[in-house]
Design an enzyme around this catalytic site. Structure first.
Site, short mmCIF file in Angstrom:
data_model
loop_
_atom_site.label_atom_id
_atom_site.label_comp_id
_atom_site.label_asym_id
_atom_site.label_seq_id
_atom_site.Cartn_x
_atom_site.Cartn_y
_atom_site.Cartn_z
N ASP A 48 -3.31 -3.12 -0.58
CA ASP A 48 -2.59 -2.47 -1.58
C ASP A 48 -1.42 -3.64 -1.72
O ASP A 48 -0.63 -3.56 -0.67
CB ASP A 48 -2.27 -1.11 -1.22
N ILE A 62 3.16 -5.23 1.29
CA ILE A 62 1.46 -5.23 1.34
C ILE A 62 1.14 -4.37 2.47
O ILE A 62 1.61 -4.32 3.62
CB ILE A 62 0.90 -6.67 1.51
N LYS A 63 0.20 -3.31 1.90
CA LYS A 63 -0.32 -2.23 2.90
C LYS A 63 -1.96 -2.80 3.04
O LYS A 63 -2.32 -3.19 2.11
CB LYS A 63 -0.07 -1.08 2.64
N ASP A 67 -2.81 0.78 -9.28
CA ASP A 67 -2.50 1.59 -8.39
C ASP A 67 -2.54 3.13 -8.66
O ASP A 67 -3.30 3.91 -8.22
CB ASP A 67 -1.13 1.12 -7.88
#
Length: 244
Positions: free
Chosen positions: A6, A12-13, A96
Site C-alpha cells: 500500500d 508505505i505499508k 485505495d
C-alpha cells in the site's frame, strides 16, 4: 504467498499473506522501497505475487524490477471489483478507496458498510447491503489539521498529536489540541450518526494510521483494524483471480 503493498501519501505499508493468514506486516519510507522489498523476498522466498495499490508518487518501474522473481499486479479502475460502482465520477475514485470498499464487501456480506480510513486524509466510503458503492466524504486528517493551522496563520505553532487535557483548552496549545482531536472525533461520530439514522444492518470499519488512536475515543461501536487495506488487497486479488 502474496506480498501486498500500500503506497500512501506519506509512507508505505506491506504485508505477506499465506492465503488469508497474515505472516508479517511492514512499514517503511518511500526511499527504502526496493531495499525493503528485497529483504522481504529474502525472508519469504516462496512469495509468488506482488500486489500494489498506490496513491503515492512512486514510479511503477520500481516494482517492475521484481518481475523476474514474481508476478506483479497493480490495481486499476479496469480490474474486477465485487461491488457496483455508483460514484458519479468513477474514474476519479481512488484505488485505495476501491480496495477498501472491496474488502468490506467481501468480509461483511449482505450488510450496509461504512469504511473510515484515517490517514493523511480521512475518507468515508459507503457500500450498501446490495453491494452498491454509493460514495462518501473526504476531509483533512489529524496531521494535516495541525499543519494547516501552522502554515496558514502567522503565529500558531506546529504541534504534534497529543490528547487534549479538556475540551476547554486553557492555553493556545491545548486549544489547538482540543480543536483538532475533539473536532476530528465529533466529525466521525456525526457522520456515523447520520448513516445509522438512514440505514440498518450496519457495520463500521475503522482503519488507517490513526485508527487505534481514534478507536478509544469514538462513542460508536466500530470494527477497528489498522491493516484493513492490506488485508483487503489480498482478498480483492484472490477475488480477481477467481473471477477473471
Amino acid at each position: 504467498m502474496v506480498l501486498t503493498i500500500d503506497v500512501g501519501n506519506t509512507r508505505i505499508k506491506a504485508a505477506v499473506f499465506e492465503e488469508d493468514t497474515t505472516l508479517e506486516n511492514f512499514i517503511f519510507e518511500k526511499k527504502e522501497l526496493v531495499e525493503k522489498i528485497e529483504k522481504i523476498l529474502k525472508k519469504f522466498p516462496n512469495c509468488s505475487d506482488l500486489v500494489v495499490a498506490s496513491v503515492g508518487n512512486i514510479e511503477k518501474q520500481a516494482f517492475l524490477t521484481f518481475e523476474k522473481q514474481l508476478k506483479v499486479h497493480f490495481f486499476t479502475h479496469e480490474d474486477i471489483f465485487p461491488f457496483h460502482n455508483k460514484y458519479a465520477t468513477p474514474k476519479t475514485l481512488g484505488i485505495d478507496r476501491m480496495v477498501l470498499a472491496a474488502g468490506a464487501t467481501l468480509k461483511f456480506p449482505k450488510q450496509n458498510r461504512l469504511v473510515i480510513d484515517a490517514g493523511t486524509c480521512i475518507t468515508y466510503d459507503f457500500i450498501d447491503e446490495k453491494d452498491n458503492y454509493l460514495g462518501g466524504a473526504i476531509s483533512p486528517g489529524l496531521r494535516l489539521r495541525y499543519e494547516s493551522m501552522h502554515n496558514y496563520t502567522a503565529r500558531l505553532p506546529l504541534l504534534t498529536l497529543e490528547v487534549p487535557e479538556s475540551y476547554i483548552g486553557n492555553s493556545t496549545a491545548q486549544a489547538m489540541h482540543s480543536g483538532v482531536v475533539n473536532g476530528f472525533v465529533y466529525e466521525i461520530d456525526g457522520f456515523i450518526d447520520d448513516y445509522r439514522r438512514d440505514f440498518s444492518n450496519f457495520i463500521i470499519i475503522l482503519t488507517g494510521g490513526d485508527a487505534d488512536f481514534l478507536a478509544k475515543r469514538l462513542k460508536n461501536t466500530i470494527f477497528a483494524n489498522s491493516n484493513f487495506l492490506l488485508e483487503s488487497l489480498n482478498q480483492t486479488y484472490q477475488y480477481k483471480i477467481d473471477n477473471d
